[in-house]
Design a protein around this motif. Structure first.
Motif, PDB file in Angstrom:
ATOM      1  N   VAL A 284       0.844  -1.199   0.000  1.00 53.80           N
ATOM      2  CA  VAL A 284       0.000   0.000   0.000  1.00 53.80           C
ATOM      3  C   VAL A 284       0.878   1.247   0.000  1.00 53.80           C
ATOM      4  O   VAL A 284       0.625   2.203  -0.744  1.00 53.80           O
ATOM      5  N   ILE A 285       1.915   1.241   0.825  1.00 53.28           N
ATOM      6  CA  ILE A 285       2.846   2.365   0.864  1.00 53.28           C
ATOM      7  C   ILE A 285       3.433   2.613  -0.523  1.00 53.28           C
ATOM      8  O   ILE A 285       3.507   3.755  -0.996  1.00 53.28           O
ATOM      9  N   GLN A 286       3.821   1.549  -1.202  1.00 54.30           N
ATOM     10  CA  GLN A 286       4.407   1.682  -2.529  1.00 54.30           C
ATOM     11  C   GLN A 286       3.420   2.300  -3.518  1.00 54.30           C
ATOM     12  O   GLN A 286       3.782   3.144  -4.336  1.00 54.30           O
ATOM     13  N   SER A 287       2.159   1.885  -3.440  1.00 53.07           N
ATOM     14  CA  SER A 287       1.150   2.408  -4.370  1.00 53.07           C
ATOM     15  C   SER A 287       0.895   3.896  -4.157  1.00 53.07           C
ATOM     16  O   SER A 287       0.490   4.595  -5.083  1.00 53.07           O
ATOM     17  N   ILE A 288       1.164   4.395  -2.939  1.00 55.13           N
ATOM     18  CA  ILE A 288       0.993   5.823  -2.651  1.00 55.13           C
ATOM     19  C   ILE A 288       2.233   6.614  -3.062  1.00 55.13           C
ATOM     20  O   ILE A 288       2.140   7.693  -3.653  1.00 55.13           O
ATOM     21  N   ILE A 289       3.404   6.082  -2.761  1.00 53.41           N
ATOM     22  CA  ILE A 289       4.651   6.831  -2.948  1.00 53.41           C
ATOM     23  C   ILE A 289       5.123   6.835  -4.399  1.00 53.41           C
ATOM     24  O   ILE A 289       5.669   7.843  -4.880  1.00 53.41           O
ATOM     25  N   GLN A 290       4.917   5.744  -5.118  1.00 53.71           N
ATOM     26  CA  GLN A 290       5.441   5.657  -6.489  1.00 53.71           C
ATOM     27  C   GLN A 290       5.025   6.820  -7.396  1.00 53.71           C
ATOM     28  O   GLN A 290       5.861   7.394  -8.096  1.00 53.71           O
ATOM     29  N   PRO A 291       3.742   7.172  -7.446  1.00 47.67           N
ATOM     30  CA  PRO A 291       3.365   8.307  -8.314  1.00 47.67           C
ATOM     31  C   PRO A 291       4.038   9.613  -7.900  1.00 47.67           C
ATOM     32  O   PRO A 291       4.278  10.487  -8.736  1.00 47.67           O
ATOM     33  N   LEU A 292       4.345   9.774  -6.606  1.00 46.35           N
ATOM     34  CA  LEU A 292       4.988  10.995  -6.125  1.00 46.35           C
ATOM     35  C   LEU A 292       6.434  11.066  -6.570  1.00 46.35           C
ATOM     36  O   LEU A 292       6.963  12.145  -6.853  1.00 46.35           O
ATOM     37  N   ILE A 293       7.092   9.906  -6.634  1.00 44.54           N
ATOM     38  CA  ILE A 293       8.482   9.872  -7.075  1.00 44.54           C
ATOM     39  C   ILE A 293       8.583  10.139  -8.574  1.00 44.54           C
ATOM     40  O   ILE A 293       9.507  10.798  -9.051  1.00 44.54           O
ATOM     41  N   LYS A 294       7.591   9.657  -9.335  1.00 42.58           N
ATOM     42  CA  LYS A 294       7.613   9.799 -10.794  1.00 42.58           C
ATOM     43  C   LYS A 294       7.297  11.212 -11.248  1.00 42.58           C
ATOM     44  O   LYS A 294       7.725  11.635 -12.322  1.00 42.58           O
ATOM     45  N   CYS A 295       6.526  11.948 -10.448  1.00 44.26           N
ATOM     46  CA  CYS A 295       6.060  13.264 -10.917  1.00 44.26           C
ATOM     47  C   CYS A 295       7.164  14.320 -10.795  1.00 44.26           C
ATOM     48  O   CYS A 295       8.106  14.163 -10.065  1.00 44.26           O
TER      49      CYS A 295
END
Length: 295
Positions: A284-295
């Motif tokens: 769940v943490i990964q699903s939240i953080i990944q889009p933030l790292i990509k943007c």
């Protein structure tokens, strides 16, 4: 990009500030144990619109006695040890880490009994939930009797609009969002996104969602479609131990394209539906953080 947490039912013991802090504590704990321990939490823009007080304003009290759902023969099972432990956890701010139980020979006999009692109780409730799904009228009556908050939202347009207004106050069309919804919050989020396709949702994350139940499907927005505002993924996390939401969103009417990404995870044995087991899970943490790292 902004993160919006949408909570579930039975939060009347919190207020807006204390529930927000509870979710943030769980999220921070999960972040530290994830593959992103050095992620700067202070850079995140997080809102948690609170609607638990609306139940009181509507002169209702939400009470759910899980033992009421159990067959009579189960009520003689030694549940008192399990219940005593639950009570002690509920009255502290302690958030256990995942996994918080380990079936080993090193556990005291009382803790082993506690664990197996929780497993037996949850299995009975999960089987009963499966049975209820084939009898939506009976399911609806039980929701009305025991889950007043859910019933109010599904059947009372005024309550629904008041809940939506709390969330919409945190949103605007010029920003991108990650929405993380739990339990009843997933139903609320679905309806809201259905009605407001203008929002830009990068990831829609549902945790312990009851959308798989027919009685819920009968009362959400129709036709049931993937909300148009979801520009990224719809990720649905469910636990097989969670008797309220033990099913993935894979069958009709959820055969969308692109499909919902369902992922089975393990939560806590004695509290399988609570947010503390879902929100700190590394997936769940990964699903939240990944889009933030990509943007």
């Amino acid at each position: 990009m902004k993160i919006i947490f949408i909570h579930g039912m039975n939060q009347q013991n919190y207020n807006a500030k204390s529930l927000r802090q509870h979710w943030l504590n769980i999220f921070k704990q999960g972040l530290k144990c994830s593959k992103y321990p050095n992620f700067n939490f202070n850079t995140l823009h997080i809102d948690l619109p609170f609607y638990g007080d609306l139940l009181t304003q509507h002169h209702q009290q939400n009470t759910l006695d899980l033992n009421t759902f159990l067959p009579k023969t189960w009520l003689n099972f030694p549940l008192h040890l399990h219940q005593a432990q639950e009570k002690s956890i509920e009255h502290t701010d302690f958030i256990p880490f995942l996994p918080h139980y380990s079936v080993s020979q090193n556990l005291p006999i009382s803790e082993k009994l506690n664990l197996f009692t929780a497993l037996a109780k949850d299995l009975a409730l999960k089987e009963f939930s499966i049975l209820l799904n084939h009898f939506p009228k009976l399911h609806e009556q039980l929701i009305h009797q025991f889950l007043i908050e859910t019933y109010l939202y599904l059947s009372n347009e005024c309550f629904l609009q008041e809940v939506h207004a709390r969330i919409l106050n945190c949103m605007n069309t010029s920003e991108k969002y990650i929405i993380v919804a739990h339990s009843l919050g997933t139903v609320i989020a679905y309806n809201l996104l259905y009605q407001h396709p203008e929002f830009n949702i990068q990831n829609f994350i549902t945790l312990g969602s009851p959308l798989a139940f027919r009685v819920i499907q009968d009362r959400i927005q129709h036709p049931i479609i993937r909300p148009k505002g979801i520009r990224g993924n719809w990720l649905n996390f469910y636990s097989p131990d969670d008797f309220l939401t033990a099913f993935p969103l894979t069958n009709a009417p959820f055969c969308f394209s692109p499909p919902i990404i369902n992922q089975m995870i393990s939560t806590f044995t004695n509290k399988p539906h609570e947010i503390m087991g879902y929100l700190q899970h590394p997936a769940v943490i990964q699903s939240i953080i990944q889009p933030l790292i990509k943007c």
